[in-house]
Design a protein around this motif. Structure first.
Motif, PDB file in Angstrom:
ATOM      1  N   PRO A   1      55.260  22.816 -66.904  1.00  0.00           N
ATOM      2  CA  PRO A   1      56.250  21.900 -67.060  1.00  0.00           C
ATOM      3  C   PRO A   1      55.931  20.580 -67.488  1.00  0.00           C
ATOM      4  O   PRO A   1      54.472  20.334 -67.435  1.00  0.00           O
ATOM      5  CB  PRO A   1      56.884  22.049 -65.393  1.00  0.00           C
ATOM      6  N   GLY A   2      56.642  19.777 -67.880  1.00  0.00           N
ATOM      7  CA  GLY A   2      56.213  18.487 -67.940  1.00  0.00           C
ATOM      8  C   GLY A   2      55.529  18.206 -69.153  1.00  0.00           C
ATOM      9  O   GLY A   2      55.166  17.260 -69.488  1.00  0.00           O
ATOM     10  N   GLY A   3      55.991  18.888 -70.311  1.00  0.00           N
ATOM     11  CA  GLY A   3      55.280  18.956 -71.501  1.00  0.00           C
ATOM     12  C   GLY A   3      56.473  18.091 -72.323  1.00  0.00           C
ATOM     13  O   GLY A   3      57.508  17.737 -71.963  1.00  0.00           O
ATOM     14  N   GLU A   4      55.995  17.653 -73.685  1.00  0.00           N
ATOM     15  CA  GLU A   4      56.841  17.127 -74.698  1.00  0.00           C
ATOM     16  C   GLU A   4      57.118  18.073 -75.761  1.00  0.00           C
ATOM     17  O   GLU A   4      56.327  18.948 -76.105  1.00  0.00           O
ATOM     18  CB  GLU A   4      56.068  15.623 -75.467  1.00  0.00           C
ATOM     19  N   GLU A   5      58.427  18.171 -76.417  1.00  0.00           N
ATOM     20  CA  GLU A   5      58.672  19.059 -77.315  1.00  0.00           C
ATOM     21  C   GLU A   5      58.705  18.472 -78.645  1.00  0.00           C
ATOM     22  O   GLU A   5      59.333  17.246 -78.759  1.00  0.00           O
ATOM     23  CB  GLU A   5      60.119  19.754 -77.123  1.00  0.00           C
ATOM     24  N   ILE A   6      58.319  19.247 -79.568  1.00  0.00           N
ATOM     25  CA  ILE A   6      58.336  18.701 -81.075  1.00  0.00           C
ATOM     26  C   ILE A   6      59.903  19.137 -81.402  1.00  0.00           C
ATOM     27  O   ILE A   6      60.068  20.572 -81.720  1.00  0.00           O
ATOM     28  CB  ILE A   6      57.149  19.269 -81.960  1.00  0.00           C
ATOM     29  N   SER A   7      60.683  18.364 -81.768  1.00  0.00           N
ATOM     30  CA  SER A   7      62.116  18.771 -81.935  1.00  0.00           C
ATOM     31  C   SER A   7      62.210  19.708 -83.404  1.00  0.00           C
ATOM     32  O   SER A   7      61.608  19.111 -84.484  1.00  0.00           O
ATOM     33  CB  SER A   7      63.031  17.431 -82.275  1.00  0.00           C
ATOM     34  N   PHE A   8      63.065  20.502 -83.233  1.00  0.00           N
ATOM     35  CA  PHE A   8      63.402  21.368 -84.306  1.00  0.00           C
ATOM     36  C   PHE A   8      63.941  20.507 -85.509  1.00  0.00           C
ATOM     37  O   PHE A   8      63.894  20.820 -86.613  1.00  0.00           O
ATOM     38  CB  PHE A   8      64.228  22.632 -84.093  1.00  0.00           C
ATOM     39  N   SER A   9      64.849  19.588 -85.020  1.00  0.00           N
ATOM     40  CA  SER A   9      65.642  18.857 -86.103  1.00  0.00           C
ATOM     41  C   SER A   9      64.834  17.597 -86.549  1.00  0.00           C
ATOM     42  O   SER A   9      65.271  16.666 -87.541  1.00  0.00           O
ATOM     43  CB  SER A   9      66.717  18.364 -85.275  1.00  0.00           C
ATOM     44  N   LEU A  10      63.330  17.307 -86.374  1.00  0.00           N
ATOM     45  CA  LEU A  10      62.854  16.455 -86.745  1.00  0.00           C
ATOM     46  C   LEU A  10      62.542  16.408 -88.170  1.00  0.00           C
ATOM     47  O   LEU A  10      62.139  17.597 -88.747  1.00  0.00           O
ATOM     48  CB  LEU A  10      61.263  16.263 -86.097  1.00  0.00           C
ATOM     49  N   TYR A  11      62.771  15.442 -89.022  1.00  0.00           N
ATOM     50  CA  TYR A  11      62.992  15.503 -90.349  1.00  0.00           C
ATOM     51  C   TYR A  11      62.443  14.218 -90.959  1.00  0.00           C
ATOM     52  O   TYR A  11      62.681  13.191 -90.619  1.00  0.00           O
ATOM     53  CB  TYR A  11      64.422  15.913 -90.862  1.00  0.00           C
ATOM     54  N   PRO A  12      61.637  14.287 -92.113  1.00  0.00           N
ATOM     55  CA  PRO A  12      61.132  15.558 -92.754  1.00  0.00           C
ATOM     56  C   PRO A  12      60.264  16.487 -92.070  1.00  0.00           C
ATOM     57  O   PRO A  12      59.719  15.831 -91.004  1.00  0.00           O
ATOM     58  CB  PRO A  12      60.625  14.832 -94.284  1.00  0.00           C
ATOM     59  N   PHE A  13      60.135  17.603 -92.602  1.00  0.00           N
ATOM     60  CA  PHE A  13      58.831  18.409 -91.681  1.00  0.00           C
ATOM     61  C   PHE A  13      57.543  17.884 -91.598  1.00  0.00           C
ATOM     62  O   PHE A  13      57.123  18.150 -90.640  1.00  0.00           O
ATOM     63  CB  PHE A  13      58.907  19.676 -92.668  1.00  0.00           C
ATOM     64  N   SER A  14      57.068  17.036 -92.393  1.00  0.00           N
ATOM     65  CA  SER A  14      55.767  16.330 -92.242  1.00  0.00           C
ATOM     66  C   SER A  14      55.668  15.589 -90.933  1.00  0.00           C
ATOM     67  O   SER A  14      54.744  15.311 -90.479  1.00  0.00           O
ATOM     68  CB  SER A  14      55.558  15.620 -93.398  1.00  0.00           C
ATOM     69  N   LYS A  15      56.822  14.929 -90.590  1.00  0.00           N
ATOM     70  CA  LYS A  15      57.031  14.300 -89.376  1.00  0.00           C
ATOM     71  C   LYS A  15      56.462  15.225 -88.152  1.00  0.00           C
ATOM     72  O   LYS A  15      55.963  14.741 -87.022  1.00  0.00           O
ATOM     73  CB  LYS A  15      58.283  13.584 -88.827  1.00  0.00           C
ATOM     74  N   LYS A  16      56.649  16.422 -87.935  1.00  0.00           N
ATOM     75  CA  LYS A  16      56.427  17.352 -86.847  1.00  0.00           C
ATOM     76  C   LYS A  16      54.753  17.364 -86.934  1.00  0.00           C
ATOM     77  O   LYS A  16      54.326  17.423 -85.763  1.00  0.00           O
ATOM     78  CB  LYS A  16      56.603  18.637 -86.944  1.00  0.00           C
ATOM     79  N   PHE A  17      54.050  17.246 -88.131  1.00  0.00           N
ATOM     80  CA  PHE A  17      52.828  17.224 -87.808  1.00  0.00           C
ATOM     81  C   PHE A  17      51.946  15.856 -87.297  1.00  0.00           C
ATOM     82  O   PHE A  17      51.363  15.736 -86.391  1.00  0.00           O
ATOM     83  CB  PHE A  17      52.005  17.333 -89.388  1.00  0.00           C
ATOM     84  N   GLU A  18      52.710  14.855 -87.787  1.00  0.00           N
ATOM     85  CA  GLU A  18      52.575  13.435 -87.183  1.00  0.00           C
ATOM     86  C   GLU A  18      52.713  13.482 -85.583  1.00  0.00           C
ATOM     87  O   GLU A  18      51.959  12.855 -84.982  1.00  0.00           O
ATOM     88  CB  GLU A  18      53.181  12.531 -87.912  1.00  0.00           C
ATOM     89  N   LYS A  19      53.882  13.953 -85.238  1.00  0.00           N
ATOM     90  CA  LYS A  19      54.149  13.757 -83.919  1.00  0.00           C
ATOM     91  C   LYS A  19      53.124  14.857 -82.937  1.00  0.00           C
ATOM     92  O   LYS A  19      52.845  14.207 -81.944  1.00  0.00           O
ATOM     93  CB  LYS A  19      55.690  14.196 -83.827  1.00  0.00           C
ATOM     94  N   THR A  20      52.814  15.816 -83.596  1.00  0.00           N
ATOM     95  CA  THR A  20      51.915  16.622 -82.923  1.00  0.00           C
ATOM     96  C   THR A  20      50.538  15.779 -82.727  1.00  0.00           C
ATOM     97  O   THR A  20      49.974  16.176 -81.432  1.00  0.00           O
ATOM     98  CB  THR A  20      51.681  18.119 -83.379  1.00  0.00           C
ATOM     99  N   LYS A  21      49.798  15.409 -83.834  1.00  0.00           N
ATOM    100  CA  LYS A  21      48.694  14.712 -83.512  1.00  0.00           C
ATOM    101  C   LYS A  21      48.812  13.602 -82.660  1.00  0.00           C
ATOM    102  O   LYS A  21      47.811  13.260 -81.942  1.00  0.00           O
ATOM    103  CB  LYS A  21      48.231  13.966 -85.080  1.00  0.00           C
ATOM    104  N   GLN A  22      50.018  12.632 -82.390  1.00  0.00           N
ATOM    105  CA  GLN A  22      50.265  11.630 -81.491  1.00  0.00           C
ATOM    106  C   GLN A  22      50.265  12.178 -80.090  1.00  0.00           C
ATOM    107  O   GLN A  22      49.246  11.466 -79.243  1.00  0.00           O
ATOM    108  CB  GLN A  22      51.347  10.958 -81.969  1.00  0.00           C
ATOM    109  N   LEU A  23      50.847  13.306 -79.854  1.00  0.00           N
ATOM    110  CA  LEU A  23      50.972  14.047 -78.491  1.00  0.00           C
ATOM    111  C   LEU A  23      49.325  14.547 -78.161  1.00  0.00           C
ATOM    112  O   LEU A  23      48.998  14.303 -76.896  1.00  0.00           O
ATOM    113  CB  LEU A  23      51.746  15.027 -78.325  1.00  0.00           C
ATOM    114  N   ILE A  24      48.833  15.014 -79.122  1.00  0.00           N
ATOM    115  CA  ILE A  24      47.301  15.540 -78.620  1.00  0.00           C
ATOM    116  C   ILE A  24      46.523  14.485 -78.590  1.00  0.00           C
ATOM    117  O   ILE A  24      45.699  14.453 -77.441  1.00  0.00           O
ATOM    118  CB  ILE A  24      46.825  16.369 -79.983  1.00  0.00           C
ATOM    119  N   SER A  25      46.634  13.273 -78.834  1.00  0.00           N
ATOM    120  CA  SER A  25      45.577  12.162 -78.744  1.00  0.00           C
ATOM    121  C   SER A  25      46.141  11.528 -77.435  1.00  0.00           C
ATOM    122  O   SER A  25      45.298  10.615 -76.990  1.00  0.00           O
ATOM    123  CB  SER A  25      45.491  11.287 -79.885  1.00  0.00           C
ATOM    124  N   ASP A  26      47.206  11.650 -76.885  1.00  0.00           N
ATOM    125  CA  ASP A  26      47.776  11.004 -75.839  1.00  0.00           C
ATOM    126  C   ASP A  26      47.315  11.713 -74.376  1.00  0.00           C
ATOM    127  O   ASP A  26      47.955  12.863 -74.479  1.00  0.00           O
ATOM    128  CB  ASP A  26      49.264  11.005 -75.906  1.00  0.00           C
TER     129      ASP A  26
END
Length: 214
Positions: free
Chosen positions: A25-50
């Motif tokens: 529990p307590g995690g962050e989700e990379i939204s399926f609706s996040l667009y363009p797809f490349s933003k999913k990569f960027e968001k994941t990198k941000q969360l990994i570094s947080d």
């Protein structure tokens, strides 16, 4: 188009996946609706570094020519990560372990340090009494050794697939039982378009292999 039966399988898988998140529990989700797809990569990198984020759901990672989406990526105490795949199956299957091995390959190529690879699936012996107990609903299996043993295989398959993608000709491969093993291929409708509506494949009480022999 997705038929009703396949959509029901997808819906069940999504429901099981969301329940499994309660194990971490307590995690962050990379939204399926996040667009363009490349933003999913960027968001994941941000969360990994947080460092305040313990878990990422649907972590989306790219490495060179490959990418993957991870059901659950959980931060360990030593700042390594656990790769967790969730399935609505009731047992460990080879094709699922292979799927995890591909994800493991992509994440490690991307520089993400992994300590564990796990498979979470439904416990078919669990009998609910009162509130749903997700700890009893699921079985968690450590498949790290199996996944690591497949890494060289994945590396070779990557080379083969890149060569295939670079080819201007469609591979000349006949239809066969592999078109539906372990699942229907996404290109089945294209490759099977010459098969008439009524054929040996519509006969009942025969295995796939027997139909192909006919």
């Amino acid at each position: 188009p997705i038929d009703a039966a396949k959509q029901a399988i997808f819906d069940q898988g999504h429901a099981v996946g969301k329940l499994a998140r309660q194990l971490y529990p307590g995690g962050e989700e990379i939204s399926f609706s996040l667009y363009p797809f490349s933003k999913k990569f960027e968001k994941t990198k941000q969360l990994i570094s947080d460092l305040s984020v313990p878990t990422i759901y649907e972590a989306t990672v790219e490495s060179k020519e490959m990418m993957c989406m991870v059901d659950i990526l959980h931060r360990s105490s030593d700042d390594t990560w656990e790769l967790i795949e969730v399935k609505s199956n009731t047992s460990e299957k080879d094709n699922v372990v292979h799927d995890i091995a591909v994800q493991y390959f992509v994440l490690t190529e991307a520089g993400i340090s992994l300590s564990k690879a796990k498979l979470v699936y439904l416990n078919n012996t669990y009998q609910r009494s009162g509130e749903l107990d997700v700890r009893k609903l699921f079985v968690t299996v450590d498949v790290t050794e199996k996944v690591m043993a497949l890494q060289e295989t994945i590396r070779k398959e990557k080379i083969n697939f890149l060569s295939l993608l670079a080819d201007s000709e469609v591979p000349s491969i006949p239809i066969g039982p592999y078109c539906s093993e372990p699942y229907d291929c996404d290109f089945k409708d294209h490759c099977w378009q010459s098969i008439p509506e009524n054929s040996v494949f519509t006969l009942s009480r025969l295995s796939y292999e027997e139909k192909f022999k006919l």
